[in-house]
Structure formats: C-alpha cells, structure tokens
Scaffold this motif. Structure first.
Motif, PDB file in Angstrom:
ATOM      1  N   UNK A  57      17.540 -37.219 -20.375  1.00  0.00           N
ATOM      2  CA  UNK A  57      16.669 -38.306 -19.889  1.00  0.00           C
ATOM      3  C   UNK A  57      17.452 -39.512 -19.392  1.00  0.00           C
ATOM      4  N   UNK A  58      18.565 -39.817 -20.068  1.00  0.00           N
ATOM      5  CA  UNK A  58      19.370 -40.965 -19.646  1.00  0.00           C
ATOM      6  C   UNK A  58      19.982 -40.720 -18.268  1.00  0.00           C
ATOM      7  N   UNK A  59      20.449 -39.491 -18.033  1.00  0.00           N
ATOM      8  CA  UNK A  59      21.042 -39.152 -16.733  1.00  0.00           C
ATOM      9  C   UNK A  59      19.984 -39.229 -15.638  1.00  0.00           C
ATOM     10  N   UNK A  60      18.770 -38.781 -15.937  1.00  0.00           N
ATOM     11  CA  UNK A  60      17.700 -38.789 -14.940  1.00  0.00           C
ATOM     12  C   UNK A  60      17.248 -40.210 -14.605  1.00  0.00           C
ATOM     13  N   UNK A  61      17.224 -41.091 -15.597  1.00  0.00           N
ATOM     14  CA  UNK A  61      16.681 -42.434 -15.373  1.00  0.00           C
ATOM     15  C   UNK A  61      17.715 -43.376 -14.771  1.00  0.00           C
ATOM     16  N   UNK A  62      19.017 -43.084 -14.946  1.00  0.00           N
ATOM     17  CA  UNK A  62      20.070 -43.977 -14.462  1.00  0.00           C
ATOM     18  C   UNK A  62      19.950 -44.284 -12.964  1.00  0.00           C
ATOM     19  N   UNK A  63      19.673 -43.303 -12.089  1.00  0.00           N
ATOM     20  CA  UNK A  63      19.577 -43.621 -10.651  1.00  0.00           C
ATOM     21  C   UNK A  63      18.493 -44.646 -10.313  1.00  0.00           C
ATOM     22  N   UNK A  64      17.468 -44.762 -11.143  1.00  0.00           N
ATOM     23  CA  UNK A  64      16.441 -45.766 -10.865  1.00  0.00           C
ATOM     24  C   UNK A  64      17.028 -47.175 -10.929  1.00  0.00           C
ATOM     25  N   UNK A  65      17.976 -47.384 -11.840  1.00  0.00           N
ATOM     26  CA  UNK A  65      18.643 -48.686 -11.907  1.00  0.00           C
ATOM     27  C   UNK A  65      19.602 -48.871 -10.725  1.00  0.00           C
ATOM     28  N   UNK A  66      20.288 -47.791 -10.349  1.00  0.00           N
ATOM     29  CA  UNK A  66      21.336 -47.909  -9.338  1.00  0.00           C
ATOM     30  C   UNK A  66      20.804 -47.940  -7.912  1.00  0.00           C
ATOM     31  N   UNK A  67      19.737 -47.191  -7.646  1.00  0.00           N
ATOM     32  CA  UNK A  67      19.365 -46.952  -6.251  1.00  0.00           C
ATOM     33  C   UNK A  67      17.946 -47.374  -5.864  1.00  0.00           C
ATOM     34  N   UNK A  68      17.143 -47.870  -6.800  1.00  0.00           N
ATOM     35  CA  UNK A  68      15.759 -48.218  -6.452  1.00  0.00           C
ATOM     36  C   UNK A  68      15.694 -49.303  -5.386  1.00  0.00           C
ATOM     37  N   UNK A  69      16.541 -50.324  -5.516  1.00  0.00           N
ATOM     38  CA  UNK A  69      16.497 -51.421  -4.540  1.00  0.00           C
ATOM     39  C   UNK A  69      16.845 -50.919  -3.139  1.00  0.00           C
ATOM     40  N   UNK A  70      17.862 -50.079  -3.047  1.00  0.00           N
ATOM     41  CA  UNK A  70      18.223 -49.491  -1.746  1.00  0.00           C
ATOM     42  C   UNK A  70      17.098 -48.599  -1.232  1.00  0.00           C
ATOM     43  N   UNK A  71      16.508 -47.816  -2.135  1.00  0.00           N
ATOM     44  CA  UNK A  71      15.407 -46.930  -1.746  1.00  0.00           C
ATOM     45  C   UNK A  71      14.224 -47.734  -1.215  1.00  0.00           C
ATOM     46  N   UNK A  72      13.944 -48.876  -1.829  1.00  0.00           N
ATOM     47  CA  UNK A  72      12.845 -49.715  -1.358  1.00  0.00           C
ATOM     48  C   UNK A  72      13.084 -50.208   0.061  1.00  0.00           C
ATOM     49  N   UNK A  73      14.312 -50.593   0.368  1.00  0.00           N
ATOM     50  CA  UNK A  73      14.630 -51.053   1.726  1.00  0.00           C
ATOM     51  C   UNK A  73      14.502 -49.909   2.737  1.00  0.00           C
ATOM     52  N   UNK A  74      15.001 -48.735   2.357  1.00  0.00           N
ATOM     53  CA  UNK A  74      14.918 -47.589   3.264  1.00  0.00           C
ATOM     54  C   UNK A  74      13.458 -47.220   3.521  1.00  0.00           C
ATOM     55  N   UNK A  75      12.640 -47.233   2.466  1.00  0.00           N
ATOM     56  CA  UNK A  75      11.220 -46.912   2.617  1.00  0.00           C
ATOM     57  C   UNK A  75      10.502 -47.949   3.471  1.00  0.00           C
ATOM     58  N   UNK A  76      11.003 -49.185   3.475  1.00  0.00           N
ATOM     59  CA  UNK A  76      10.407 -50.235   4.308  1.00  0.00           C
ATOM     60  C   UNK A  76      10.792 -50.051   5.775  1.00  0.00           C
ATOM     61  N   UNK A  77      12.000 -49.557   6.002  1.00  0.00           N
ATOM     62  CA  UNK A  77      12.544 -49.511   7.366  1.00  0.00           C
ATOM     63  C   UNK A  77      12.147 -48.243   8.128  1.00  0.00           C
ATOM     64  N   UNK A  78      12.051 -47.109   7.427  1.00  0.00           N
ATOM     65  CA  UNK A  78      11.811 -45.832   8.099  1.00  0.00           C
ATOM     66  C   UNK A  78      10.320 -45.494   8.159  1.00  0.00           C
ATOM     67  N   UNK A  79       9.967 -44.725   9.168  1.00  0.00           N
ATOM     68  CA  UNK A  79       8.623 -44.160   9.227  1.00  0.00           C
ATOM     69  C   UNK A  79       8.436 -43.262   8.005  1.00  0.00           C
ATOM     70  N   UNK A  80       7.295 -43.379   7.324  1.00  0.00           N
ATOM     71  CA  UNK A  80       7.166 -42.852   5.970  1.00  0.00           C
ATOM     72  C   UNK A  80       7.137 -41.323   5.899  1.00  0.00           C
ATOM     73  N   UNK A  81       6.460 -40.668   6.833  1.00  0.00           N
ATOM     74  CA  UNK A  81       6.427 -39.200   6.761  1.00  0.00           C
ATOM     75  C   UNK A  81       7.828 -38.622   6.985  1.00  0.00           C
ATOM     76  N   UNK A  82       8.621 -39.265   7.813  1.00  0.00           N
ATOM     77  CA  UNK A  82       9.997 -38.821   8.046  1.00  0.00           C
ATOM     78  C   UNK A  82      10.825 -38.949   6.768  1.00  0.00           C
ATOM     79  N   UNK A  83      10.660 -40.061   6.066  1.00  0.00           N
ATOM     80  CA  UNK A  83      11.402 -40.270   4.834  1.00  0.00           C
ATOM     81  C   UNK A  83      11.005 -39.236   3.782  1.00  0.00           C
TER      82      UNK A  83
END
Length: 628
Positions: A57-83
């Motif tokens: 569980x710790x390994x699975x949850x760690x990326x949420x701390x590391x990459x959520x902010x970047x993921x939010x920006x990418x989801x804002x910038x790209x067309x959603x079905x493509x993402x």
C-alpha cells in the motif's frame, strides 16, 4: 439529455468513460490482491508476507504525493479523452511488466510495477472527476457522480474477490492466470476508452511546472481559494480516512470478533462496498437532480449513528472460530454488524457524492483538474494517517478494534460539526431540504432547459408564500441570491437560512431608502460576479391568490446590467402551507392535502434589453395559468 442517472449508461458521452474507470479500478485491485495470493502460493514465510503486504500500500500511494500536482497540470492542458487513452495505454505496458513478475515469481518486479500502477492512477485521478462537468449538465452531476462512485465501489470489491481467488482457482497455473487476466483487462480498458468523445482541455495554454514540491503547494492553494470547495475537499479526504480505518480492520475484526474464517471479511467488505454504492445511487433521487449539499449533513450524522452502532455491535471476542456464513447466521445478534456496516455505507454515499458534485460545480473549469489533484494529495495524506492511527492505537495504546471504532465515531462526529460550523451553507441547505421535502411534493418543468448553466441571470417568479425562496432554491442546480422583503428576511429561524444563503433584503423607498439602494448595489455586484439573482417582482405575497402587478424595480436592475431574465411560476402554492389564503393567524395551518403537490415552471430567458415589468408579468401569468 438524461432524465435519470441510468439513462446516462446508454449514452456515449458517459458510458465509455464509466466502463473505462470501472475496468481500471477492477484491474488495480485484481493485481494488488493477486500479489498477496502469489505470496501464499509461493509459501512465503509469515514475517516476509507481512512485510510485503504492508509495503505494497505504501508503494502504491507514494506516487500520489510525487506526481499528483504534475498530473493535475497535464489534465488541465490536454484534451481529456486523449489523456485517458494515454493512461490506459500506460496500463497495458505496466501490466505486461507485472505479468513478467508473476511468471518469474519476482517480487521486486511486481513491486516496481505496483509503483508504476500508482503513477498511472495518479495521472488518471484528476481527469476522472474533471471530465464529468465537461460531458454532463449541472443537474446530471449528482447522478453521474453517484454512478461513478457505485462503479468504483463494486469494481474494487469484485477486483479484490477475483484477485484473492485467482491462485486458488487456477492452482499450479496461478501465475499464468494472473498474468493473462491483468493484461486482458488493461487491453479491454484501452479499447473502451477509444469510444470516449472529445472533452476539451480546461486550460490548453497552461505552462506545466515539473518541480513537484512547489507545484503541490500551488495546487493546494487553489483548493483553498473558495471556502465551500476547500471544506468539501476536506470532507472527501475525511471520507477516505474513515473508510481506510474500517476496511483495514475488517480482516482481523471478522476473524476475532465475528468468529469467521480467513475469507469471512470479504463478506463484510462486500456489505460495506455495495451499501456505499446504493447510497451513492440514491443521491440523485433524494436531491431531485440538483447539487444538493443538504444531503451532506444527513450523510455525516447518519454515518455517526451507525459508527457508534458498529462500535457496540460486538465488543467482546467471539467464542466460536472458523465460522462460515451459515454458522455465523446462527449466532445471537448476528445482524448487528452487517446492519451497522450497511448503514455506514449508505450514509457515506449520501455524504461523499454531493461533495464531489459541489467541487465540480463551484470550481472554474480551467482549475478543476488541479483542484482534483490537490484533493488527491490530501486524500493520500489522510489514508496514510488512517493507517498510522490504526497501528498506533492498537500496538501502542493497546486498544481493541471495537474501541478504535468508538474513537472513530467520536472523531467523525466532531469533524462533521467542525466542518459544518466553518461552512454554514451545508447545514442551511440540509434544513431547507428537510423543510421542502417534508411539506411538498415538487414537480419541475423547464428548469433544465431554461435556467443557464453558468453566467449571470435574473430569475423572476410570482410570490405566494413564505417558503417560495426555499422551494425555488431546492429546484435550481445553481446557488441563487434571492431578493426578499426585509420583514420576511428577518423571520426567526428562517433568518439564519436566508442570511447563510446570501439573500439580499430589500425595503420600499418610503420605508428605508438606504436599504433599497444597498439592495440594488448588491444585486448589481452579484450579477457582475456571474451569479443568479432571484426576485419576486410583485413586491409582496399575494393576498388573494392572483398575481399582482409587477413593480418597475426589475427595469432599474436591468438598466444597470442587462442580463437575461428567466420567467418562472409557482403553481399550486395558494392551497398549501404558509400562504395568506386563510388569513394572517392561520397561515401556519396544516395543508388540506399532506405534502401538497407544487409545480415550479420556467420559460425561455428573455433578453434583458427588451424586458419591461409588463412583459415579464405577462410571461409569468401565462406560465402559472389557472393553477394558483
């Protein structure tokens, strides 16, 4: 347009997305449980097995701390079905790597793939919820979120069941069965995702910042911009805290306090998961297809009741052990724990679905993916805190699981009270929801078609009773700033509701010129801010059931800001409670028909440049007809 949430499952704008996210949740849990199944299949020692089951569980949850902010920006910038197609393609690659781990029984490879699965989930998370406002109408958000939560809950449950049984069912072919299953599920998700229609980017010109730490702080500031959104996000994170504490204890609780065998907890988990899905699905019916945050206090305090019930349902360890279902059903008081888990689940659905819908409806579309990313970071923090709280309470303080559940019930009640004290709008909507749904049976016509989904507008309606503003608010998906006679605004008890809803009190020019001018200034500012303003142009309650002449105040408002005006009419209110039909002293009588039928009708907006009091009165009279 879908008239109930199930019709969404027949429409391309929703069904492919629903299936994609359900398949993703299902596959994630097949994979995670299959790793545990592999450990048993390999006859790994108990200490080593415990290490891996706590590490996963710790390994699975760690990326949420590391990459959520970047993921939010990418989801804002790209067309959603493509993402979404990108993330499901990633899933195929990751599950292929996991298949190599199963085939070679290499736990290091499996844990690396699990980390990559967390990365893919963190990337998918922001688009999962930010796409819904792009493809659904505001009045469909609650039903759509209910379906998504139901699909997620059931998919997680079924994934855990299949993942836990795959090595038992396949025997010596377990690694092959696990490998084929997760790869085929990933391919299925990718194929379905290709049917998702375009959903434009929220902020296509956004510049992506790759440093996760400052960007994480930046998205958390976006979460805190609006008080209602900030506290809704807090409420969602608390939901994950409560759910994590309960589900983490179920395996031990089912074995020690219910006397079940090693798989018995899956039945308890099934009750909780299915009940959460049922509660989520019921939200649309209870909210009458609006974003009804009045359900949040109902859900929160319902959860409190059943959390206390769970804490006291089975306080001593069971005398029997190794029970199957039939054996458990013969135990005295067997129904208490299942009923408590079901109650928590149903009310959890009432609690969390409107919070998601509020976050989606109140957040600008150009910021929504990043706000969801911030929510995911906070959710991850609360999940880790819940796991830590469970470990510390039992291993350091020596608490039993029922005692932990009791502490959770107390904490949940206190947190709910704190959140509702910070945002009185939640409690205000709950009180108005209870009042309106208790006293009336509402039928709505034309609201979906004619009340604008965004931007400023004036809603103009006939005025029959002291409940008119609450009834209109209960039928309109967006918040409405009602302009009301100051004496009605000051009615005890109702005054708190009106003030919390940011109603605008107004007086006649002879009564209080200063209050009148202040009201017009507030109306103009509300329209400038893109809000809906509700008015009753008659200026007073009808005394005879007929519509009085409309006053010219509407023209004064539109002279300053010519926004669209939506004519509306209340039908059937004259014979109901709180009208003046039977005189001043009898206005609080019980209506002749219990829960009187009332209709709210809206017509097409009229351009503000051509509206006059006479024209508006004519439109409202035509809408109401003879149904006083």
């Amino acid at each position: 347009m879908a008239h109930n949430q199930f019709e969404l499952l027949r429409q391309r704008r929703f069904l492919p997305f629903f299936l994609t996210q359900s398949l993703g949740a299902f596959n994630d849990n097949v994979y995670r449980q299959a790793i545990i199944g592999l450990l048993f299949w390999m006859s790994v020692s108990a200490p080593q097995r415990s290490l891996y089951t706590n590490l996963a569980p710790a390994i699975f949850i760690l990326p949420y701390f590391l990459f959520s902010a970047t993921a939010g920006q990418i989801a804002e910038k790209l067309e959603k079905s493509k993402l979404i197609r990108i993330t499901t393609t990633m899933e195929i690659v990751i599950m292929s790597l996991a298949a190599v781990g199963f085939m070679t029984q290499n736990l290091i490879v499996l844990l690396v793939a699990l980390f990559c699965t967390g990365v893919q989930s963190a990337l998918f998370g922001p688009v999962k919820y930010s796409i819904l406002p792009s493809v659904l109408k505001p009045e469909e958000l609650t039903g759509g979120n209910g379906l998504v939560e139901m699909g997620t809950s059931v998919s997680i449950l079924l994934g855990m069941l299949l993942g836990g049984l795959i090595f038992k069912l396949a025997g010596e072919h377990g690694p092959v069965a696990a490998s084929v299953s997760i790869v085929l599920l990933a391919i299925a998700g990718n194929l379905v995702s290709r049917a998702i229609p375009r959903a434009e980017a929220g902020a296509p010109d956004l510049r992506i910042h790759w440093n996760p730490i400052p960007e994480s702080l930046r998205v958390m500031r976006l979460v805190r911009k609006q008080v209602a959104v900030r506290n809704s996000v807090l409420g969602v994170s608390w939901f994950w805290f409560v759910g994590t504490v309960i589900t983490a204890q179920l395996p031990t609780y089912a074995e020690t306090f219910l006397g079940g065998d090693e798989t018995f907890y899956l039945g308890a988990l099934a009750i909780f998961s299915v009940a959460t899905g049922v509660g989520s699905m019921l939200c649309e019916k209870l909210s009458a297809r609006t974003v009804e945050i009045g359900l949040v206090p109902l859900g929160a305090f319902g959860m409190s009741v059943f959390l206390f019930a769970l804490a006291f349902a089975q306080s001593a360890p069971a005398t029997a052990t190794g029970l199957d279902l039939s054996g458990y059903l013969q135990q005295p008081g067997w129904w208490r724990v299942p009923a408590s888990l079901a109650g928590i689940g149903v009310f959890a659905g009432f609690y969390v679905v409107p919070l998601f819908a509020l976050i989606q409806s109140r957040t600008p579309k150009s910021e929504l993916s990043r706000v969801i990313a911030g929510m995911n970071i906070q959710n991850a923090l609360f999940i880790v805190a819940a796991a830590a709280a469970g470990i510390v309470s039992q291993r350091v303080f020596g608490w039993s699981i029922p005692r932990l559940f009791l502490a959770l019930a107390v904490a949940h009640t206190l947190v709910a009270l704190w959140i509702f004290s910070l945002v009185p709008e939640f409690l205000m909507r709950f009180l108005s929801w209870v009042l309106v749904r208790s006293l009336y049976r509402l039928r709505v016509h034309g609201i979906e078609e004619h009340v604008p989904d965004d931007g400023p507008a004036i809603l103009a309606c006939n005025h029959v009773s002291y409940m008119d503003a609450l009834i209109l608010a209960a039928t309109i998906p967006r918040p409405v700033r009602f302009v009301m006679y100051y004496r009605i605004f000051e009615i005890p008890v109702m005054r708190w509701i009106f003030r919390t809803a940011k109603a605008i009190p107004i007086a006649g020019a002879r009564e209080d010129p200063a209050l009148l001018q202040r009201a017009f200034d507030q109306i103009d500012q509300a329209l400038a801010d893109g809000e809906l303003v509700g008015i009753f142009p008659e200026g007073a309650l009808t005394k005879d059931g007929e519509i009085a002449a409309f006053k010219s105040g509407i023209e004064r408002m539109l002279a300053r800001r010519p926004v669209p005006v939506v004519p509306m009419a209340l039908r059937g209110m004259w014979t109901s409670m709180w009208s003046r039909r039977d005189g001043r002293l009898k206005r609080m009588r019980v209506p002749r028909r219990f829960r009187a039928h009332v209709e709210v009708v809206a017509a097409a907006p009229v351009a503000g440049q051509i509206v006059t009091a006479e024209l508006l009165e004519e439109r409202v009279r035509a809408l109401r007809g003879d149904a006083a």
